[in-house]
Design a protein around this motif. Structure first.
Motif, PDB file in Angstrom:
ATOM      1  N   ALA A 191       0.831  -1.201   0.000  1.00  0.00           N
ATOM      2  CA  ALA A 191       0.000   0.000   0.000  1.00  0.00           C
ATOM      3  C   ALA A 191       0.871   1.258   0.000  1.00  0.00           C
ATOM      4  O   ALA A 191       1.932   1.283   0.638  1.00  0.00           O
ATOM      5  CB  ALA A 191      -0.923   0.005   1.215  1.00  0.00           C
ATOM      6  N   SER A 192       0.399   2.293  -0.705  1.00  0.00           N
ATOM      7  CA  SER A 192       1.161   3.539  -0.794  1.00  0.00           C
ATOM      8  C   SER A 192       1.409   4.141   0.581  1.00  0.00           C
ATOM      9  O   SER A 192       2.489   4.683   0.851  1.00  0.00           O
ATOM     10  CB  SER A 192       0.398   4.546  -1.671  1.00  0.00           C
ATOM     11  N   LEU A 193       0.413   4.042   1.469  1.00  0.00           N
ATOM     12  CA  LEU A 193       0.577   4.593   2.818  1.00  0.00           C
ATOM     13  C   LEU A 193       1.657   3.845   3.597  1.00  0.00           C
ATOM     14  O   LEU A 193       2.423   4.455   4.347  1.00  0.00           O
ATOM     15  CB  LEU A 193      -0.747   4.529   3.581  1.00  0.00           C
ATOM     16  N   ASP A 194       1.726   2.525   3.422  1.00  0.00           N
ATOM     17  CA  ASP A 194       2.759   1.754   4.123  1.00  0.00           C
ATOM     18  C   ASP A 194       4.154   2.177   3.669  1.00  0.00           C
ATOM     19  O   ASP A 194       5.072   2.327   4.489  1.00  0.00           O
ATOM     20  CB  ASP A 194       2.566   0.259   3.876  1.00  0.00           C
ATOM     21  N   ILE A 195       4.304   2.348   2.372  1.00  0.00           N
ATOM     22  CA  ILE A 195       5.606   2.793   1.837  1.00  0.00           C
ATOM     23  C   ILE A 195       5.953   4.166   2.400  1.00  0.00           C
ATOM     24  O   ILE A 195       7.089   4.429   2.798  1.00  0.00           O
ATOM     25  CB  ILE A 195       5.583   2.826   0.297  1.00  0.00           C
ATOM     26  N   LEU A 196       4.946   5.054   2.456  1.00  0.00           N
ATOM     27  CA  LEU A 196       5.170   6.397   2.995  1.00  0.00           C
ATOM     28  C   LEU A 196       5.562   6.330   4.465  1.00  0.00           C
ATOM     29  O   LEU A 196       6.522   6.985   4.896  1.00  0.00           O
ATOM     30  CB  LEU A 196       3.905   7.240   2.829  1.00  0.00           C
ATOM     31  N   PHE A 197       4.822   5.546   5.256  1.00  0.00           N
ATOM     32  CA  PHE A 197       5.127   5.403   6.679  1.00  0.00           C
ATOM     33  C   PHE A 197       6.576   4.977   6.899  1.00  0.00           C
ATOM     34  O   PHE A 197       7.338   5.634   7.629  1.00  0.00           O
ATOM     35  CB  PHE A 197       4.202   4.370   7.331  1.00  0.00           C
ATOM     36  N   TYR A 198       6.960   3.870   6.286  1.00  0.00           N
ATOM     37  CA  TYR A 198       8.289   3.316   6.529  1.00  0.00           C
ATOM     38  C   TYR A 198       9.387   4.207   5.959  1.00  0.00           C
ATOM     39  O   TYR A 198      10.488   4.302   6.529  1.00  0.00           O
ATOM     40  CB  TYR A 198       8.383   1.899   5.960  1.00  0.00           C
ATOM     41  N   ARG A 199       9.110   4.877   4.868  1.00  0.00           N
ATOM     42  CA  ARG A 199      10.091   5.799   4.290  1.00  0.00           C
ATOM     43  C   ARG A 199      10.359   6.960   5.240  1.00  0.00           C
ATOM     44  O   ARG A 199      11.518   7.271   5.544  1.00  0.00           O
ATOM     45  CB  ARG A 199       9.581   6.335   2.949  1.00  0.00           C
ATOM     46  N   VAL A 200       9.296   7.583   5.714  1.00  0.00           N
ATOM     47  CA  VAL A 200       9.449   8.751   6.588  1.00  0.00           C
ATOM     48  C   VAL A 200      10.058   8.361   7.925  1.00  0.00           C
ATOM     49  O   VAL A 200      10.970   9.033   8.425  1.00  0.00           O
ATOM     50  CB  VAL A 200       8.087   9.451   6.792  1.00  0.00           C
ATOM     51  N   PHE A 201       9.595   7.257   8.515  1.00  0.00           N
ATOM     52  CA  PHE A 201      10.130   6.834   9.811  1.00  0.00           C
ATOM     53  C   PHE A 201      11.612   6.488   9.704  1.00  0.00           C
ATOM     54  O   PHE A 201      12.411   6.854  10.576  1.00  0.00           O
ATOM     55  CB  PHE A 201       9.350   5.629  10.344  1.00  0.00           C
ATOM     56  N   ILE A 244      17.709  21.721   9.077  1.00  0.00           N
ATOM     57  CA  ILE A 244      16.389  22.072   8.519  1.00  0.00           C
ATOM     58  C   ILE A 244      15.704  20.837   7.977  1.00  0.00           C
ATOM     59  O   ILE A 244      14.514  20.582   8.249  1.00  0.00           O
ATOM     60  CB  ILE A 244      16.538  23.141   7.409  1.00  0.00           C
ATOM     61  N   LEU A 245      16.444  20.055   7.201  1.00  0.00           N
ATOM     62  CA  LEU A 245      15.874  18.849   6.596  1.00  0.00           C
ATOM     63  C   LEU A 245      15.482  17.834   7.669  1.00  0.00           C
ATOM     64  O   LEU A 245      14.438  17.184   7.565  1.00  0.00           O
ATOM     65  CB  LEU A 245      16.877  18.236   5.618  1.00  0.00           C
ATOM     66  N   THR A 246      16.300  17.714   8.698  1.00  0.00           N
ATOM     67  CA  THR A 246      15.974  16.813   9.808  1.00  0.00           C
ATOM     68  C   THR A 246      14.675  17.229  10.478  1.00  0.00           C
ATOM     69  O   THR A 246      13.829  16.388  10.822  1.00  0.00           O
ATOM     70  CB  THR A 246      17.112  16.797  10.853  1.00  0.00           C
ATOM     71  N   PHE A 247      14.504  18.531  10.660  1.00  0.00           N
ATOM     72  CA  PHE A 247      13.259  19.046  11.257  1.00  0.00           C
ATOM     73  C   PHE A 247      12.062  18.711  10.377  1.00  0.00           C
ATOM     74  O   PHE A 247      11.031  18.239  10.867  1.00  0.00           O
ATOM     75  CB  PHE A 247      13.357  20.563  11.454  1.00  0.00           C
ATOM     76  N   LEU A 277       6.338  12.585  13.036  1.00  0.00           N
ATOM     77  CA  LEU A 277       5.487  12.773  14.217  1.00  0.00           C
ATOM     78  C   LEU A 277       4.016  12.936  13.830  1.00  0.00           C
ATOM     79  O   LEU A 277       3.116  12.453  14.531  1.00  0.00           O
ATOM     80  CB  LEU A 277       5.955  13.999  15.018  1.00  0.00           C
ATOM     81  N   VAL A 278       3.776  13.613  12.704  1.00  0.00           N
ATOM     82  CA  VAL A 278       2.399  13.795  12.227  1.00  0.00           C
ATOM     83  C   VAL A 278       1.814  12.465  11.765  1.00  0.00           C
ATOM     84  O   VAL A 278       0.639  12.155  12.021  1.00  0.00           O
ATOM     85  CB  VAL A 278       2.354  14.826  11.081  1.00  0.00           C
ATOM     86  N   LEU A 279       2.623  11.650  11.105  1.00  0.00           N
ATOM     87  CA  LEU A 279       2.151  10.371  10.567  1.00  0.00           C
ATOM     88  C   LEU A 279       2.035   9.281  11.634  1.00  0.00           C
ATOM     89  O   LEU A 279       1.249   8.337  11.464  1.00  0.00           O
ATOM     90  CB  LEU A 279       3.105   9.895   9.465  1.00  0.00           C
TER      91      LEU A 279
END
Length: 305
Positions: free
Chosen positions: A31-41, A184-187, A194-196
């Protein structure tokens, strides 16, 4: 030339992103959301580790600089960085969804539309000046995108959504100055994480067990997120957002070639012509820098004789 290193940073960034499909398509069943979650985390954890291990001095300097700002500048800085994080999240999710569930062509078109949107936003919001030659290049880009949208209007719809989010990120970060780019990028990425995080238990699927998934996610995190985004922010510190936006066309050019020759997606003559027009637009837009480099190399060659 003083700006050459910023051009190199931007070009390197967009060349890397052009090959993004090579690691994203192998995990298209997730799922696109799963990829997004794991990528961002993954990105957030890696960047926090790097920041607190090697960038402690930069963190202290960033906090000191922020505290010294007037109230208005503090509010502006907070809004710019929160906005940057939101734009990144929106861009990543829409890109992943369209790449895996619509077509590679649609994501390629998105980053053809993005430079046009970036240039227009930079002109009206940041008041960046463009020469007549550069306006001609913008016109060429628009004509190329119109040709592509004629073949598939839905691709254009999704492309505008993806393109507008990243154009907004580029323009907002052009004026986000005074702080270490890595901090900046880390922030941005940590705030996105944190939002996700509260949505993860509700909207995530089963925990992936395939090694392939985690290998692709970590490759995406390091090679296709942290490194190119840092280069992008660095480029914005030295050249206009409209110039960075126009160089972004390198990304879809590579994606277009991959879609045609690797993924065997069908392309008509009109689409090939349209991409050719956009490639010409990139050369025209940056012709002043290309000619300046050429003149510099000619001069160096004469002096060395």
């Amino acid at each position: 030339m003083k700006t050459t290193k910023y051009y190199i940073a931007a070009i390197t960034c967009f060349v890397i992103w052009g090959f993004f499909s090579l690691v994203l398509r192998p995990i298209h069943d997730y799922a696109s959301l799963d990829i997004l979650f794991y990528r961002v985390f993954s990105c957030s954890i890696l960047m926090l580790l790097i920041a607190f291990t090697f960038k402690r001095k930069s963190i202290k300097e960033a906090i000191k600089t922020f505290k010294a700002l007037p109230t208005f500048e503090k509010r502006k800085t907070v809004l710019l960085n929160i906005g940057g994080s939101v734009f990144l999240m929106a861009n990543w999710f829409t890109f992943i969804y369209v790449m895996n569930h619509v077509s590679v062509k649609a994501t390629s078109l998105a980053y053809l539309v993005c430079p046009i949107l970036t240039t227009l936003l930079a002109y009206f919001i940041l008041h960046e000046k463009l020469s007549k030659t550069q306006w001609i290049a913008v016109g060429l880009s628009i004509s190329g995108c119109m040709l592509l949208s004629y073949a598939n209007i839905m691709d254009m719809f999704f492309s505008i959504i993806i393109g507008s989010t990243y154009a907004s990120y580029l323009v907002s970060q052009r004026v986000n100055k005074g702080f270490d780019k890595f901090i900046i990028l880390t922030f941005h990425i940590t705030l996105a994480a944190l939002v996700l995080l509260p949505f993860y238990p509700v909207y995530s699927g089963p925990v992936p067990t395939e090694f392939k998934f985690y290998f692709c996610i970590e490759t995406i995190a390091i090679l296709f997120t942290i490194f190119p985004l840092f280069l992008n922010l660095y480029a914005l510190s030295g050249i206009n957002s409209s110039t960075v936006g126009m160089l972004l066309n390198i990304n879809p050019m590579i994606a277009f070639l991959l879609a045609m020759f690797l993924y065997k997606e069908p392309f008509g003559l009109v689409q090939v012509i349209a991409y050719g027009i956009v490639f010409l637009a990139v050369l025209v837009f940056n012709s002043h820098h290309i000619f300046a480099l050429k003149q510099r190399f000619v001069t160096i060659s004469k002096d060395s004789k």
